[in-house]
Write an enzyme that holds these catalytic residues in place. Structure first.
Site, mmCIF file in Angstrom:
data_model
loop_
_atom_site.group_PDB
_atom_site.id
_atom_site.type_symbol
_atom_site.label_atom_id
_atom_site.label_comp_id
_atom_site.label_asym_id
_atom_site.label_seq_id
_atom_site.Cartn_x
_atom_site.Cartn_y
_atom_site.Cartn_z
ATOM 1 C CG ASP A 1 -0.041 -4.076 2.781
ATOM 2 O OD1 ASP A 1 0.143 -3.496 1.690
ATOM 3 O OD2 ASP A 1 -0.106 -3.468 3.873
ATOM 4 C CB SER B 1 3.261 1.632 6.335
ATOM 5 O OG SER B 1 2.092 1.754 7.087
ATOM 6 C CG HIS C 1 -0.370 0.268 2.523
ATOM 7 N ND1 HIS C 1 -0.098 -0.732 3.435
ATOM 8 C CD2 HIS C 1 0.012 1.416 3.126
ATOM 9 C CE1 HIS C 1 0.407 -0.212 4.532
ATOM 10 N NE2 HIS C 1 0.497 1.090 4.365
#
Length: 444
Positions: free
Chosen positions: A115, A191, A85
């Site tokens: 992901d 992230s 993402h």
């Protein structure tokens, strides 16, 4: 409590100095459509319908959108892992090392189901600092961990905490949910960053937080290193990501099911079907069996079973522990790639019938795994529905599985297309959507 001066002076600095150079900042840029503000009558969609020159289409302008995240160098040759993402839709990906060197990165592999994404930069003749993987199955609740990343774009930051829980599967973040939970502070921008243990090795990739405010509240989730290693290995090999599959479908063993199957406690996977000739079928696993372990590691639900098999090495085997009619049994499951038989053969359906404008493909175990269709290995699946077509108007959607047409079953897209080419006054279509079978009729 510390017992001497050396323990009082305990510092994470040696671990951080070893790991930090391998953690990078990632900046991406993408173009996004933005609706033009209405400045005249001709800019209003209502009036533009009455004029030519292409003004009947709503005008939009492009603007640049930037975002940031973190990544981890896992190979001195320049392979970097981050979250999918973080780089999704990016036209430009820039990687900035801790020593301020900048590289443009190439996207090697992106896997939305986990992901995870793998990038590559060209360091020339120089070997980049990198982090080694640690077997994520060796981590225990209570172990100290450090999270490294670039929260809020302020620059590389280190936070400390412990492993709060393992094998979190009911989080709903990715298809292969099996997260390490930590209370080390993780915030937006973290992230794709590293979760490391006190030996300086990578135990997970930070991917999400639980928060109502957007900030850290001490509940963060990391993708285990064993899953990351599988994705990186595929990227290094230069091929598509292929995971082992079980060739079975099932459901989590609840308390009610456990009582009905004469088992003392819930937990495990009750097998509902197996693919004929597939790995589970050849291993002797049957409908009604309850899988409880894979290589002696507990399996509490279907997500855990999928994770254990997906992180295995293709061509090897795993030992399955299960219960059959209340008695313990073991089986050896071969780890194989799902076959694409029949070939998907994607076809656009033409003609004046209810499926006109649908793009369909033949289902196979490989396509079912790709689309995350549990236990649905045969049929013809709608992959897309074109706008303004009969299929859209009557309500068909992507991932609808056509089971039969006029009471005739079809497993190949070409056979279904041929049947639709034949004229008919009435169409009766049976299809599956979201696990439920539906039947609709059209015509006189």
């Amino acid at each position: 409590m510390p017992e001497n001066r050396d323990e009082v002076m305990l510092s994470f600095a040696p671990v951080v100095s070893k790991a930090a150079p391998a953690v990078v900042n990632i900046f991406t840029r993408r173009k996004v459509a933005q609706r033009r503000p209405v400045t005249s009558l001709l800019d209003d969609p209502f009036f533009r319908r009455f004029f030519g020159g292409g003004l009947g289409e709503e005008q939009r302008r492009q603007r640049q959108q930037s975002s940031l995240g973190s990544g981890v160098i896992v190979d001195p040759l320049g392979f970097i892992v981050t979250n999918e993402h973080v780089i999704k839709g990016a036209e430009l990906i820039k990687v900035v090392l801790s020593d301020r060197r900048e590289f443009e990165a190439e996207l090697v592999l992106a896997d939305p189901r986990t992901d995870l994404a793998v990038l590559r930069v060209d360091p020339g003749e120089e070997a980049l600092p990198s982090l080694a993987f640690r077997d994520s199955d060796t981590v225990e609740v209570g172990d100290l961990v450090l999270a490294l990343g670039n929260p809020f774009g302020v620059g590389q930051t280190v936070t400390s905490g412990i492993v709060s829980a393992l094998a979190r599967t009911q989080v709903g973040i990715t298809d292969f949910s099996f997260f390490i939970q930590t209370d080390a502070a993780i915030n937006p921008g973290n992230s794709g960053g590293a979760l490391i243990t006190m030996d300086g090795r990578l135990i997970g990739i930070n991917t999400a937080i639980y928060s109502r405010s957007g900030g850290s509240v001490g509940i963060g989730f990391a993708i285990p290193a064993n899953m990351v290693r599988t994705v990186v290995a595929s990227a290094r090999a230069g091929g598509a990501l292929v995971r082992a599959w079980t060739g079975l479908s099932g459901q989590t063993l609840t308390s009610d099911l456990a009582e009905g199957l004469r088992l003392e406690r819930p937990g495990g996977v009750v097998i509902s079907t197996t693919y004929k000739g597939g790995p589970a079928d050849r291993a002797g696993i049957q409908a009604g069996d309850v899988v409880v372990t894979v290589d002696d590691k507990p399996v509490n639900d279907l997500e855990a079973l999928n994770y254990r098999v997906a992180t295995g090495v293709l061509g090897s085997t795993v030992k399955i522990g299960l219960y059959r009619e209340g008695a313990p049994v073991s089986a050896v499951l071969p780890l194989e790639a799902p076959p694409e038989t029949p070939s998907r053969n994607e076809i656009r359906l033409l003609g004046h019938h209810p499926l006109g404008g649908a793009i369909v493909a033949s289902l196979s175990p490989a396509l079912a795994e790709e689309l995350d269709l549990d236990g649905q290995w045969e049929g013809v699946i709608i992959t897309r529905v074109q706008r303004g077509t009969p299929a859209q108007r009557v309500g068909f959607r992507s991932n609808d599985i056509i089971l039969s047409l006029n009471r005739q079953n079809y497993t190949r897209s070409s056979d279904l297309a041929a049947a639709l080419d034949r004229s008919a006054e009435r169409w009766e279509i049976t299809f599956k959507r979201g696990g439920k079978v539906r039947r609709v009729s059209f015509g006189s």
